[in-house]
Scaffold this motif. Structure first.
Motif, mmCIF file in Angstrom:
data_model
loop_
_atom_site.group_PDB
_atom_site.id
_atom_site.type_symbol
_atom_site.label_atom_id
_atom_site.label_comp_id
_atom_site.label_asym_id
_atom_site.label_seq_id
_atom_site.Cartn_x
_atom_site.Cartn_y
_atom_site.Cartn_z
ATOM 1 N N SER A 363 0.809 -1.219 0.000
ATOM 2 C CA SER A 363 0.000 0.000 0.000
ATOM 3 C C SER A 363 0.839 1.264 0.000
ATOM 4 O O SER A 363 0.371 2.319 -0.432
ATOM 5 C CB SER A 363 -0.941 -0.006 1.207
ATOM 6 O OG SER A 363 -0.219 0.063 2.417
ATOM 7 N N GLU A 384 -5.370 10.082 10.315
ATOM 8 C CA GLU A 384 -5.796 8.818 9.700
ATOM 9 C C GLU A 384 -6.719 8.076 10.638
ATOM 10 O O GLU A 384 -6.593 8.155 11.858
ATOM 11 C CB GLU A 384 -4.594 7.949 9.330
ATOM 12 C CG GLU A 384 -3.863 7.361 10.522
ATOM 13 C CD GLU A 384 -2.739 6.398 10.143
ATOM 14 O OE1 GLU A 384 -2.100 6.619 9.107
ATOM 15 O OE2 GLU A 384 -2.498 5.453 10.912
ATOM 16 N N SER A 388 -5.197 0.486 5.822
ATOM 17 C CA SER A 388 -5.808 -0.669 5.164
ATOM 18 C C SER A 388 -4.766 -1.408 4.343
ATOM 19 O O SER A 388 -4.083 -0.817 3.506
ATOM 20 C CB SER A 388 -6.946 -0.219 4.247
ATOM 21 O OG SER A 388 -7.407 -1.304 3.462
ATOM 22 N N HIS A 393 -12.171 -0.908 0.205
ATOM 23 C CA HIS A 393 -12.311 0.100 -0.836
ATOM 24 C C HIS A 393 -11.168 1.120 -0.781
ATOM 25 O O HIS A 393 -11.119 2.069 -1.564
ATOM 26 C CB HIS A 393 -13.659 0.824 -0.675
ATOM 27 C CG HIS A 393 -13.688 1.872 0.403
ATOM 28 N ND1 HIS A 393 -13.761 1.575 1.735
ATOM 29 C CD2 HIS A 393 -13.586 3.231 0.334
ATOM 30 C CE1 HIS A 393 -13.745 2.674 2.437
ATOM 31 N NE2 HIS A 393 -13.642 3.702 1.633
ATOM 32 N N SER A 394 -10.266 0.918 0.170
ATOM 33 C CA SER A 394 -9.161 1.841 0.383
ATOM 34 C C SER A 394 -7.898 1.028 0.605
ATOM 35 O O SER A 394 -7.952 -0.120 1.044
ATOM 36 C CB SER A 394 -9.468 2.730 1.599
ATOM 37 O OG SER A 394 -8.429 3.647 1.814
ATOM 38 N N MET A 398 -5.609 5.789 5.829
ATOM 39 C CA MET A 398 -6.931 6.265 5.461
ATOM 40 C C MET A 398 -7.232 7.610 6.118
ATOM 41 O O MET A 398 -7.204 7.725 7.333
ATOM 42 C CB MET A 398 -7.996 5.248 5.882
ATOM 43 C CG MET A 398 -7.898 3.918 5.179
ATOM 44 S SD MET A 398 -9.117 2.746 5.829
ATOM 45 C CE MET A 398 -10.653 3.604 5.455
ATOM 46 N N GLU A 401 -11.048 11.406 2.968
ATOM 47 C CA GLU A 401 -11.597 10.938 1.690
ATOM 48 C C GLU A 401 -11.970 9.467 1.737
ATOM 49 O O GLU A 401 -12.932 9.038 1.098
ATOM 50 C CB GLU A 401 -10.588 11.159 0.559
ATOM 51 C CG GLU A 401 -10.623 12.539 -0.033
ATOM 52 C CD GLU A 401 -9.832 12.629 -1.317
ATOM 53 O OE1 GLU A 401 -9.373 11.569 -1.817
ATOM 54 O OE2 GLU A 401 -9.655 13.746 -1.826
ATOM 55 N N ASP A 402 -11.205 8.694 2.503
ATOM 56 C CA ASP A 402 -11.443 7.252 2.554
ATOM 57 C C ASP A 402 -12.667 6.892 3.382
ATOM 58 O O ASP A 402 -13.073 5.728 3.409
ATOM 59 C CB ASP A 402 -10.206 6.547 3.113
ATOM 60 C CG ASP A 402 -8.993 6.782 2.242
ATOM 61 O OD1 ASP A 402 -8.951 6.215 1.143
ATOM 62 O OD2 ASP A 402 -8.112 7.557 2.644
ATOM 63 N N THR A 405 -17.612 7.750 -0.160
ATOM 64 C CA THR A 405 -17.668 7.031 -1.430
ATOM 65 C C THR A 405 -18.106 8.050 -2.479
ATOM 66 O O THR A 405 -18.222 9.244 -2.187
ATOM 67 C CB THR A 405 -18.632 5.838 -1.355
ATOM 68 O OG1 THR A 405 -18.542 5.085 -2.577
ATOM 69 C CG2 THR A 405 -20.068 6.270 -1.116
#
Length: 418
Positions: A363, A384, A388, A393-394, A398, A401-402, A405
């Motif tokens: 990541s 954060e 993840s 989805h991320s 994070m 924004e994470d 959706t």
């Protein structure tokens, strides 16, 4: 009321509150976070009194000093929680952002707009400051949040939750936007994980055991971060002084965190000079080295590594060391044993650096920088909610924004489909 009914009630209330929180302006959300920050500082004495109950219970159970340190709500920690909320308030609001618009041949405009996820459940251990940190990020991104901390911090989490909830009520908003599960009954977690119609995402923060339990029992999507097995590869011709400085920072500064270095890979051409050099530096810092056969030949004081060392997350002053033949050997070792957290290369060769960025799939991938920068604040996210290591989805640290959706928006002028 049964645990099952109680968790369902919390989740239903959170769902109702989420519809209101999702529509708030940035100004209202920011004002709320600033009020929450002020209330934490004003109620510091109350928070520390509640925390004393947890600390005493921890001592009575023989909790290790390091764990007690993580559990303590000192004045410094309380100020840090308040400052964290103020920092989140200062961040750009992702909700409502249109991330692109395009025109179709028939004249309609199509775009994508950021929206909150809805209701987020966070299950965490030890650190009570997570209660405030997570609440701030979830509310700023327009989500309602259900927080379930560990039993070792139950009085602290409950007190922090009450202070934050009071600020929400004072702001004229629904208290259920932020709820702390106040029971230490483990069945509460199991019941929460069944409520896929009310909760949109589960984020566990803690040890590998907690995260695996949540992942195995949840009907709700889970952000996973089992462990951090981070590698650094020192390439042929690397700047050895730079490599030593980076590796020491990665391993020694805070060995018990997920972005600490766990395995050092060294190109065969660099090993005869660099390995003895780094072994001396690591030895002075109290690091135990566990090496492959080639590494042990160059540094006989190393402990021979076993197969169990390559996927190990030590979280301690222990480092696995392996000599590799070339870039491909380093790449293949990383892709086999990594936990998709953070990998680093130290090299002077631009082409090799670019290959590392392309061919390593963790990541966070770094060139000539310490893995300790793998953190939302350090990477410019402001804060954060977690890291993840699953790609949906991320992926990676994070931020706000994470916790959103995107929906499609379509702008027309009376067009119909023929």
């Amino acid at each position: 009321m049964s645990i099952s009914d109680e968790m369902l009630r919390l989740a239903q209330q959170a769902r109702e509150a989420s519809r209101i929180i999702a529509t708030l302006s940035s100004g209202v959300k920011n004002a709320l976070l600033l009020t929450m920050a002020a209330r934490l500082e004003q109620q510091a004495s109350q928070l520390k009194q509640a925390n004393l109950l947890d600390l005493q219970a921890g001592r009575d159970k023989g909790m290790a000093a390091a764990m007690l340190d993580r559990l303590e709500l000192s004045d410094k920690v309380i100020k840090s929680m308040a400052d964290g909320l103020r920092e989140v308030a200062a961040l750009p609001d992702p909700v409502g952002e249109v991330t692109g618009m395009w025109l179709r041949p028939n004249g309609i405009q199509v775009g994508r707009q950021r929206i909150p996820l809805g209701v987020i459940g966070i299950i965490y251990e030890s650190r009570p400051n997570v209660t405030a940190d997570a609440a701030g990020l979830c509310l700023k991104s327009g989500n309602a949040v259900i927080l379930r901390g560990g039993s070792e911090a139950i009085h602290s989490n409950r007190a922090i939750g009450e202070v934050l909830q009071t600020a929400i009520i004072e702001s004229g908003l629904p208290a259920a936007a932020l709820q702390v599960v106040t029971t230490s009954d483990r069945n509460a977690v199991t019941e929460l994980l069944k409520l896929e119609e009310q909760i949109d995402l589960i984020i566990p923060r803690g040890g590998e055991g907690l995260i695996r339990f949540v992942s195995e029992h949840s009907r709700i999507p889970v952000i996973k971060h089992y462990k951090g097995v981070c590698h650094t590869y020192v390439d042929a011709g690397a700047d050895f002084e730079m490599a030593e400085r980076i590796c020491l920072n990665e391993k020694v500064q805070r060995p018990g965190v997920c972005n600490a270095l766990e395995t050092l890979l060294v190109h065969r051409d660099a090993a005869p000079v660099f390995l003895p050099q780094i072994a001396v530096a690591m030895g002075k810092a109290g690091v135990e080295l566990r090496g492959c056969a080639s590494a042990c030949q160059l540094v006989p004081s190393m402990t021979p590594a076993t197969e169990e060392d390559w996927p190990a997350e030590y979280l301690d002053l222990i480092l696995a060391v392996k000599v590799v033949d070339d870039f491909e050997g380093a790449r293949d070792h990383i892709n086999r044993y990594c936990s998709l957290h953070t990998e680093t290369i130290v090299t002077r060769d631009y082409a090799t650096a670019q290959r590392f960025l392309r061919e390593i799939n963790s990541s966070v991938v770094m060139v000539n920088a310490s893995s300790r920068f793998s953190d939302g604040g350090q990477l410019g996210l402001g804060a954060e909610i977690g890291i993840s290591t699953s790609k949906l989805h991320s992926f990676g640290p994070m931020g706000l924004e994470d916790l959103t959706t995107r929906k499609f928006i379509v702008l027309g002028d009376g067009q119909i489909r023929e």
